[in-house]
Design a protein around this motif. Structure first.
Motif, PDB file in Angstrom:
ATOM      1  N   GLU A 165     -26.870 -16.294 -31.564  1.00  0.00           N
ATOM      2  CA  GLU A 165     -26.216 -16.939 -32.695  1.00  0.00           C
ATOM      3  C   GLU A 165     -27.228 -17.352 -33.761  1.00  0.00           C
ATOM      4  N   GLU A 166     -28.409 -17.812 -33.325  1.00  0.00           N
ATOM      5  CA  GLU A 166     -29.442 -18.196 -34.286  1.00  0.00           C
ATOM      6  C   GLU A 166     -29.976 -16.973 -35.032  1.00  0.00           C
ATOM      7  N   ARG A 167     -30.149 -15.865 -34.324  1.00  0.00           N
ATOM      8  CA  ARG A 167     -30.620 -14.659 -34.993  1.00  0.00           C
ATOM      9  C   ARG A 167     -29.555 -14.121 -35.950  1.00  0.00           C
ATOM     10  N   ILE A 168     -28.295 -14.188 -35.533  1.00  0.00           N
ATOM     11  CA  ILE A 168     -27.202 -13.731 -36.396  1.00  0.00           C
ATOM     12  C   ILE A 168     -27.174 -14.538 -37.696  1.00  0.00           C
ATOM     13  N   GLU A 169     -27.461 -15.826 -37.621  1.00  0.00           N
ATOM     14  CA  GLU A 169     -27.453 -16.668 -38.813  1.00  0.00           C
ATOM     15  C   GLU A 169     -28.476 -16.173 -39.840  1.00  0.00           C
ATOM     16  N   VAL A 170     -29.674 -15.801 -39.378  1.00  0.00           N
ATOM     17  CA  VAL A 170     -30.716 -15.310 -40.286  1.00  0.00           C
ATOM     18  C   VAL A 170     -30.349 -13.937 -40.835  1.00  0.00           C
ATOM     19  N   ILE A 171     -29.907 -13.048 -39.952  1.00  0.00           N
ATOM     20  CA  ILE A 171     -29.568 -11.684 -40.386  1.00  0.00           C
ATOM     21  C   ILE A 171     -28.376 -11.692 -41.336  1.00  0.00           C
ATOM     22  N   SER A 172     -27.453 -12.599 -41.136  1.00  0.00           N
ATOM     23  CA  SER A 172     -26.313 -12.715 -42.050  1.00  0.00           C
ATOM     24  C   SER A 172     -26.771 -13.104 -43.452  1.00  0.00           C
ATOM     25  N   LYS A 173     -27.811 -13.907 -43.538  1.00  0.00           N
ATOM     26  CA  LYS A 173     -28.365 -14.277 -44.842  1.00  0.00           C
ATOM     27  C   LYS A 173     -28.991 -13.058 -45.518  1.00  0.00           C
ATOM     28  N   ILE A 174     -29.688 -12.221 -44.739  1.00  0.00           N
ATOM     29  CA  ILE A 174     -30.244 -10.992 -45.301  1.00  0.00           C
ATOM     30  C   ILE A 174     -29.122 -10.124 -45.857  1.00  0.00           C
ATOM     31  N   LYS A 175     -28.064  -9.986 -45.078  1.00  0.00           N
ATOM     32  CA  LYS A 175     -26.925  -9.166 -45.516  1.00  0.00           C
ATOM     33  C   LYS A 175     -26.305  -9.709 -46.793  1.00  0.00           C
ATOM     34  N   ASP A 176     -26.161 -11.033 -46.886  1.00  0.00           N
ATOM     35  CA  ASP A 176     -25.576 -11.634 -48.087  1.00  0.00           C
ATOM     36  C   ASP A 176     -26.482 -11.442 -49.302  1.00  0.00           C
ATOM     37  N   LEU A 177     -27.778 -11.555 -49.111  1.00  0.00           N
ATOM     38  CA  LEU A 177     -28.726 -11.329 -50.203  1.00  0.00           C
ATOM     39  C   LEU A 177     -28.694  -9.863 -50.637  1.00  0.00           C
ATOM     40  N   PHE A 178     -28.557  -8.988 -49.661  1.00  0.00           N
ATOM     41  CA  PHE A 178     -28.449  -7.554 -49.944  1.00  0.00           C
ATOM     42  C   PHE A 178     -27.214  -7.291 -50.804  1.00  0.00           C
ATOM     43  N   ALA A 179     -26.104  -7.912 -50.439  1.00  0.00           N
ATOM     44  CA  ALA A 179     -24.862  -7.727 -51.195  1.00  0.00           C
ATOM     45  C   ALA A 179     -25.020  -8.211 -52.633  1.00  0.00           C
ATOM     46  N   ALA A 180     -25.702  -9.332 -52.805  1.00  0.00           N
ATOM     47  CA  ALA A 180     -25.875  -9.899 -54.142  1.00  0.00           C
ATOM     48  C   ALA A 180     -26.755  -9.024 -55.030  1.00  0.00           C
ATOM     49  N   ARG A 181     -27.623  -8.210 -54.417  1.00  0.00           N
ATOM     50  CA  ARG A 181     -28.570  -7.397 -55.196  1.00  0.00           C
ATOM     51  C   ARG A 181     -28.291  -5.902 -55.038  1.00  0.00           C
ATOM     52  N   HIS A 182     -27.071  -5.551 -54.662  1.00  0.00           N
ATOM     53  CA  HIS A 182     -26.806  -4.159 -54.315  1.00  0.00           C
ATOM     54  C   HIS A 182     -26.989  -3.201 -55.495  1.00  0.00           C
TER      55      HIS A 182
END
Length: 493
Positions: A72-89
């Motif tokens: 769950e802790e790793r998912i929290e960090v990776i989810s942030k990467i995914k959200d940042l990726f979406a914002a800069r797609h």
């Protein structure tokens, strides 16, 4: 990063998440496929940089917090990467288009949003994955665990650099593995954007390094004794060499290699629907896609009809500047790829195939200086011809006639590859039956798709192992069996 005289200059490497000065002096010049001119420079990693990246990753694996965090802790960090990726797609799509020539309008989906979907799917799989389970053994109770495989070397190509990076990084990181990402000299810039996102998301120190280098240094990386797992996407020849080098250390390996996929159009197929469905995925990424439907099999009884329809659709594709919103087919990534396609066009003619459309370099404003090749369709192709058997990796497609359904399946299977394919028919059940008989790792009926929740990979020379889905996620985990003492019921010591 600095910019000088319209050239982007990246002076540092990413090691353990930090920007550091390279230990070598070599520089990679990134050439625009549209203009043929240098537009960026990045450091060329030296073997000493590889040693430093591996040592950093090993420390992160053996001593750092990442493998010891909860899922769950790793998912929290990776989810942030995914959200940042979406914002800069859009920025990511534009960067990749400048590197490899993918038309920007297509790049939004093919290069950027599809990559984000890979991160999303991996998060969902990691959340539901079974990492530990009790099992009844022959001699007593067992506990079966799946633990991170260790330090991962992820080697990605230039055609879909973020998509293939996500296919390796997302499951590896979520499994608890530090990763060294080795980018292609043709497309290294988008990885710097990814490094920025990883830092902003809070990925711990040492977990991600990004190096760009040629084949010699890449071989040094995959053969490094400090690497536990190699995931490689590239050519068959390079994949065989990776496997040979990895064998010396018994390094785990996943290989996603080439393809010569067949789209089978059955006699009952609607011509307009089949053409509209196949053409975008025959010439996708300017013909530079391992899953591209590069052999189109049509019934001999309707050959003239399909030849005319496919030729008309191919000739209508607008070739031009990848940044032009109207462009449907951009330049090839490098001059060597342009020449490779032109050589195969010559070979096809020498073999007796007929050019139905294309066959050379396009004309028009600015098209004479980039690495452009016309969308080319060969007709009257026999499956024994080189243009039907060898992966061209350019906008050159073969139209092959067949007699009956059995011959169509035989032609589709008569290949050294087995990566993708499709069938087009008015009878879905009949299409599913064809899908079961064609030996490829991925197949589509009346569509073309690559779903990140299912396993992706190839038969035969198309590779080894799978990416995506629980099958691909499990490739970054090792099984462990723990024998439990007699009488233990799991309720405590």
């Amino acid at each position: 990063m600095t910019e000088r005289a319209d050239i982007k200059e990246y002076g540092q490497l990413v090691i353990g998440g930090e920007l550091v000065d390279p230990l070598g002096r070599d520089v990679i010049e990134v050439v625009s496929p549209h203009t043929g001119e240098v537009f960026a420079r990045v450091p060329h990693a030296a073997p000493a940089d590889v040693d430093r990246a591996v040592a950093t990753a090993r420390k992160a694996f053996e001593e750092g917090p990442w493998p010891r965090m909860t899922v769950e802790e790793r998912i929290e960090v990776i989810s942030k990467i995914k959200d940042l990726f979406a914002a800069r797609h859009e920025e990511i799509a534009r960067t990749i288009s400048s590197e490899n020539g993918t038309p920007f309008t297509a790049s939004i989906m093919v290069q950027a949003l599809s990559s984000m979907m890979v991160w999303d799917a991996a998060i969902a799989i990691a959340r539901d994955f079974t990492y530990e389970e009790p099992r009844d053994g022959v001699l007593g109770k067992l506990l079966v665990r799946r633990e991170p495989v260790g330090v991962v070397a992820a080697v990605v190509p230039w055609n879909v650099p973020q998509f293939t990076a996500a296919a390796k990084l997302a499951p590896a990181l979520l499994a608890g593995c530090p990763v060294i990402l080795k980018t292609s000299p043709e497309a290294p810039l988008d990885a710097y954007l990814l490094a920025e996102m990883a830092r902003e998301a809070g990925l711990p120190e040492g977990v991600l390094s990004i190096l760009c280098a040629d084949r010699e240094v890449s071989e040094y990386l995959v053969g490094h004794p400090g690497v536990d797992k190699v995931s490689f996407t590239g050519s068959v020849a390079a994949g065989k060499r990776v496997m040979e080098v990895c064998a010396k250390n018994l390094t785990r390996v996943t290989l996603e290699l080439g393809g010569k996929s067949a789209a089978i159009v059955l006699p009952d197929a609607d011509a307009a629907g089949a053409v509209a469905g196949i053409v975008p995925f025959a010439w996708m990424i300017n013909g530079q896609a391992c899953v591209a439907q590069t052999r189109i099999l049509v019934p001999r009884s309707r050959y003239d009809e399909f030849a005319e329809a496919f030729a008309a659709a191919a000739s209508a594709l607008k070739v031009g500047d990848p940044m032009d919103p109207a462009t449907e087919l951009g330049p090839l990534v490098a001059q060597r790829q342009q020449q490779r396609s032109l050589d195969y066009i010559r070979i096809g003619q020498e073999e007796g195939a007929k050019i139905l459309t294309g066959g050379g370099r396009p004309t028009g404003d600015g098209l004479d200086r980039g690495w452009y090749v016309e969308p080319t369709l060969f007709g009257g192709v026999d499956n024994s011809m080189r243009i039907a058997r060898e992966e061209i990796f350019g906008p050159v497609i073969c139209l092959l006639p067949y007699g009956d359904e059995e011959e169509a399946v035989k032609i589709a299977n008569d290949s050294d590859y087995g990566l993708s394919g499709s069938v087009w028919t008015g009878d879905t059940e009949r299409g599913i039956d064809i899908a079961r008989r064609v030996r490829t790792g991925t197949y589509s009926v009346n569509t073309f798709s690559l779903d990140m929740m299912g396993p992706f990979g190839g038969f035969k020379n198309s590779g080894l192992g799978r990416e995506f889905g629980p099958e691909g996620f499990g490739a970054y985990l090792e099984h462990k069996m723990i024998h439990l003492p007699a009488g233990y019921d799991g309720a405590g010591a």
